[in-house]
Write a protein that holds these residues in place. Structure first.
Motif, PDB file in Angstrom:
ATOM      1  N   PRO A  17      21.407  57.051 -54.099  1.00  0.00           N
ATOM      2  CA  PRO A  17      19.894  56.429 -53.890  1.00  0.00           C
ATOM      3  C   PRO A  17      19.273  56.300 -55.442  1.00  0.00           C
ATOM      4  CG  PRO A  17      19.802  58.918 -53.548  1.00  0.00           C
ATOM      5  CD  PRO A  17      21.229  58.251 -53.638  1.00  0.00           C
ATOM      6  N   PHE A  18      19.628  56.839 -56.474  1.00  0.00           N
ATOM      7  CA  PHE A  18      19.074  56.706 -57.559  1.00  0.00           C
ATOM      8  C   PHE A  18      19.242  55.680 -58.430  1.00  0.00           C
ATOM      9  CE2 PHE A  18      19.676  61.296 -56.231  1.00  0.00           C
ATOM     10  CZ  PHE A  18      18.100  61.702 -56.525  1.00  0.00           C
ATOM     11  N   ALA A  19      18.430  55.139 -59.040  1.00  0.00           N
ATOM     12  CA  ALA A  19      18.123  53.852 -59.826  1.00  0.00           C
ATOM     13  C   ALA A  19      17.917  53.698 -61.221  1.00  0.00           C
ATOM     14  CB  ALA A  19      17.274  53.178 -59.018  1.00  0.00           C
ATOM     15  N   PRO A  20      18.851  54.427 -61.970  1.00  0.00           N
ATOM     16  CA  PRO A  20      18.632  54.364 -63.655  1.00  0.00           C
ATOM     17  C   PRO A  20      18.852  52.846 -64.005  1.00  0.00           C
ATOM     18  CG  PRO A  20      20.737  55.080 -63.235  1.00  0.00           C
ATOM     19  CD  PRO A  20      20.202  54.953 -61.621  1.00  0.00           C
ATOM     20  N   GLY A  21      17.655  52.537 -64.750  1.00  0.00           N
ATOM     21  CA  GLY A  21      18.040  51.021 -65.262  1.00  0.00           C
ATOM     22  C   GLY A  21      16.445  50.645 -65.792  1.00  0.00           C
ATOM     23  N   ALA A  22      16.333  49.339 -65.982  1.00  0.00           N
ATOM     24  CA  ALA A  22      15.294  48.519 -66.564  1.00  0.00           C
ATOM     25  C   ALA A  22      14.493  47.904 -65.342  1.00  0.00           C
ATOM     26  CB  ALA A  22      15.390  47.713 -67.770  1.00  0.00           C
ATOM     27  N   GLY A  23      13.149  48.594 -65.211  1.00  0.00           N
ATOM     28  CA  GLY A  23      12.542  47.752 -64.077  1.00  0.00           C
ATOM     29  C   GLY A  23      13.049  48.128 -62.549  1.00  0.00           C
ATOM     30  N   ALA A  24      14.358  48.936 -62.513  1.00  0.00           N
ATOM     31  CA  ALA A  24      14.765  49.042 -61.185  1.00  0.00           C
ATOM     32  C   ALA A  24      13.987  50.026 -60.170  1.00  0.00           C
ATOM     33  CB  ALA A  24      16.041  49.783 -61.328  1.00  0.00           C
ATOM     34  N   PRO A  25      13.520  49.473 -59.074  1.00  0.00           N
ATOM     35  CA  PRO A  25      12.694  50.364 -58.318  1.00  0.00           C
ATOM     36  C   PRO A  25      12.989  51.776 -58.186  1.00  0.00           C
ATOM     37  CG  PRO A  25      13.271  48.336 -57.201  1.00  0.00           C
ATOM     38  CD  PRO A  25      13.856  48.292 -58.636  1.00  0.00           C
ATOM     39  N   PRO A  26      12.612  52.602 -58.405  1.00  0.00           N
ATOM     40  CA  PRO A  26      13.242  54.158 -57.828  1.00  0.00           C
ATOM     41  C   PRO A  26      12.963  54.391 -56.355  1.00  0.00           C
ATOM     42  CG  PRO A  26      10.823  54.141 -58.557  1.00  0.00           C
ATOM     43  CD  PRO A  26      11.293  52.946 -58.921  1.00  0.00           C
ATOM     44  N   PRO A  27      14.123  55.276 -55.832  1.00  0.00           N
ATOM     45  CA  PRO A  27      13.915  55.344 -54.328  1.00  0.00           C
ATOM     46  C   PRO A  27      12.683  55.886 -54.191  1.00  0.00           C
ATOM     47  CG  PRO A  27      15.192  56.880 -55.528  1.00  0.00           C
ATOM     48  CD  PRO A  27      14.945  56.056 -56.680  1.00  0.00           C
ATOM     49  N   GLU A  28      11.819  56.608 -54.754  1.00  0.00           N
ATOM     50  CA  GLU A  28      10.515  57.208 -54.577  1.00  0.00           C
ATOM     51  C   GLU A  28       9.632  57.107 -55.808  1.00  0.00           C
ATOM     52  OE1 GLU A  28      10.448  59.505 -51.698  1.00  0.00           O
ATOM     53  OE2 GLU A  28       8.472  60.031 -51.858  1.00  0.00           O
ATOM     54  N   LEU A  29       8.628  56.386 -55.637  1.00  0.00           N
ATOM     55  CA  LEU A  29       7.642  56.214 -56.911  1.00  0.00           C
ATOM     56  C   LEU A  29       6.651  57.336 -56.741  1.00  0.00           C
ATOM     57  CD1 LEU A  29       6.962  53.993 -58.964  1.00  0.00           C
ATOM     58  CD2 LEU A  29       5.613  52.854 -57.462  1.00  0.00           C
ATOM     59  N   VAL A  30       7.157  58.015 -57.498  1.00  0.00           N
ATOM     60  CA  VAL A  30       6.259  59.221 -57.568  1.00  0.00           C
ATOM     61  C   VAL A  30       5.106  59.387 -58.617  1.00  0.00           C
ATOM     62  CG1 VAL A  30       6.507  61.763 -57.923  1.00  0.00           C
ATOM     63  CG2 VAL A  30       8.361  60.447 -56.521  1.00  0.00           C
ATOM     64  N   GLY A  31       4.164  60.012 -58.327  1.00  0.00           N
ATOM     65  CA  GLY A  31       2.807  60.391 -59.475  1.00  0.00           C
ATOM     66  C   GLY A  31       2.056  59.348 -59.900  1.00  0.00           C
ATOM     67  N   ARG A  32       2.277  58.141 -59.075  1.00  0.00           N
ATOM     68  CA  ARG A  32       1.587  56.794 -59.485  1.00  0.00           C
ATOM     69  C   ARG A  32       0.375  56.422 -58.996  1.00  0.00           C
ATOM     70  NH1 ARG A  32       3.462  58.505 -64.159  1.00  0.00           N
ATOM     71  NH2 ARG A  32       5.451  57.606 -65.064  1.00  0.00           N
ATOM     72  N   ASP A  33       0.045  57.307 -57.721  1.00  0.00           N
ATOM     73  CA  ASP A  33      -1.022  56.882 -57.190  1.00  0.00           C
ATOM     74  C   ASP A  33      -2.338  56.270 -57.642  1.00  0.00           C
ATOM     75  OD1 ASP A  33       0.721  57.096 -54.942  1.00  0.00           O
ATOM     76  OD2 ASP A  33      -0.185  58.931 -54.021  1.00  0.00           O
TER      77      ASP A  33
END
Ligand SMILES: Nc1ncnc2c1ncn2[C@@H]1O[C@H](COP(=O)(O)OP(=O)(O)OP(=O)(O)O)[C@@H](O)[C@H]1O
Ligand SMILES: [Mg+2]
Length: 394
Positions: free
Chosen positions: A7-23
């Motif tokens: 599930p992990f998404a290392p990359g440029a602009g690649a959406p992470p599986p969980e968008l954490v901490g940005r609420d």
């Protein structure tokens, strides 16, 4: 474990599986979009942060939100050597044709196209393809003065009026804003100033390196009253753990606490690094439990990969004197450092460093967090520099 299911998404602009901490940032964007749609004044947003913290991912998410709210959106990315006008023009053209197709009375979209035509005519570099595709006459005297700080605001106002007439709103999303010249940034700021005064439904949401607030302020001193600069940074320890634990759990995999703690220690919570460690740990785990041992075993591979991709691409764009400068910064350890100390480490006079420092700022490698201080824009770059250049030969 199965790399296809990773599930992990290392990359440029690649959406992470969980968008954490940005609420908090997303909430701020939601308010901006909501208020702009109702033509209430609100500061434009410029996300600022180091490389790989998730600015592009956030801009994409905000664009998605804006579209869901009925916005028409434009997403562009600034480049080191590409002027703003030609970069923006093709998108504005599509947008105006789009607005023109929405049913309704009035001809503001057509007027917008004529203003765009005259704007294009005034650009030093004419964009033949776009002009050919624009079968309207230019609107003489609008956006054709040849001064971007006059023409761009006029053009954006014409677009705002067309959007207003069609009862919609426009969001301009611009990534890598620090690459624009002072003049271009000034023109954007003035455009948003004019849009606010006319209460038009146009929102600007940008992203760039931490140098951005300074650039904007230098360009127009009132920038800070028109723009908010939310800081996008590393994730806290608990958010970092969540970013790894939750996607794994969704796939029935347990990321053990000691493993999570080790990843946080190595990454300091920087999102791109979290994805890299998550990705490799998943692939190398022999069973559906990711233990401390797995993380420790993959760490050399992750560091090699980071060196080869994330760090090396930036390093290879540097001249020998730029490399030496950065190596001296690295010699001083993590955090920011006085230019005087950097000069001393290199055994040269502070004044002689001006040109190389300016080039490195322009390339987006370093920035000044406070007057006279210098820091890397890439997290953990000091550790990489020490690996890439083991000694600072005098
Ligand atoms: N909130 C987050 N939680 C977990 N991972 C994230 C988060 N935000 C981004 N990432 C991951 O971090 C990586 C970098 O994201 P992104 O490309 O958006 O960074 P950036 O700030 O735009 O970097 P750059 O300045 O180099 O353009 C991606 O792999 C993405 O999946
Ligand atoms: Mg980015």
């Amino acid at each position: 474990m199965n790399p296809i299911a990773n599930p992990f998404a290392p990359g440029a602009g690649a959406p992470p599986p969980e968008l954490v901490g940005r609420d908090p940032v997303l909430e701020q964007a939601r308010i901006l979009l909501g208020r702009t749609r109702q033509k209430r004044p609100e500061k434009s947003m410029m996300l600022t942060g180091l490389r790989g913290v998730g600015k592009t991912v956030l801009l994409n998410e905000i664009e998605r939100q804006a579209r869901a709210d009925g916005y028409r959106t434009i997403f562009i990315e600034a480049h080191e050597d590409k002027p703003l006008g030609p970069l923006l023009a093709p998108h504005l053209r599509s947008l105006l044709y789009d607005l023109d197709r929405i049913a309704g009375a009035g001809d503001k979209a057509k007027r917008g196209l004529r203003v765009l035509r005259s704007f294009l005519g005034s650009l030093k570099i004419t964009y033949a393809d776009i002009e050919v595709g624009l079968d309207v006459d230019p609107e003489r005297g609008s956006a054709d003065s040849g001064d971007l700080e006059i023409d761009l605001p006029n053009l954006i106002v014409a677009i705002g009026e067309a959007a207003e007439e069609r009862q919609t709103a426009v969001a301009l999303l611009i990534d890598e804003l620090q690459y624009f010249t002072g003049k271009e940034l000034g023109a954007l700021i003035m455009a948003m100033h004019k849009v606010q005064q006319r209460q038009l439904p146009v929102a600007l949401l940008g992203a760039g390196l931490p140098i951005l607030p300074g650039l904007a302020g230098e360009s127009k001193s009132y920038a800070e009253r028109l723009f908010a600069f939310p800081d996008v940074g590393a994730l806290s320890k608990s958010d970092s753990a969540k970013a790894l634990r939750e996607p794994a759990l969704s796939a029935g995999v347990v990321f053990e606490e000691p493993a999570l703690a080790e990843v946080f220690r190595l990454t300091r919570g920087y999102p791109y690094f979290l994805q890299e460690w998550g990705y490799q740990s998943w692939n190398q785990a022999p069973s559906d439990t990711i233990t401390l041992d797995v993380v420790q075993r993959v760490t050399p591979t992750v560091i090699d990969r980071l060196d080869a991709n994330f760090f090396r691409v930036r390093f290879d764009r540097l001249t020998p004197s730029e490399k030496r400068f950065l190596r001296a910064v690295a010699e001083l350890g993590p955090g920011s450092h006085r230019t005087g100390d950097i000069a001393e480490t290199l055994g040269v006079k502070v004044t002689s460093l001006g040109p190389v420092r300016a080039k490195l700022i322009r390339k987006g490698m370093i920035y000044s967090p406070a007057h006279g201080d210098m820091a890397f824009t890439v997290p953990l770059f000091d550790e990489f520099m020490r690996r890439a250049m083991p000694t600072l030969a005098r």
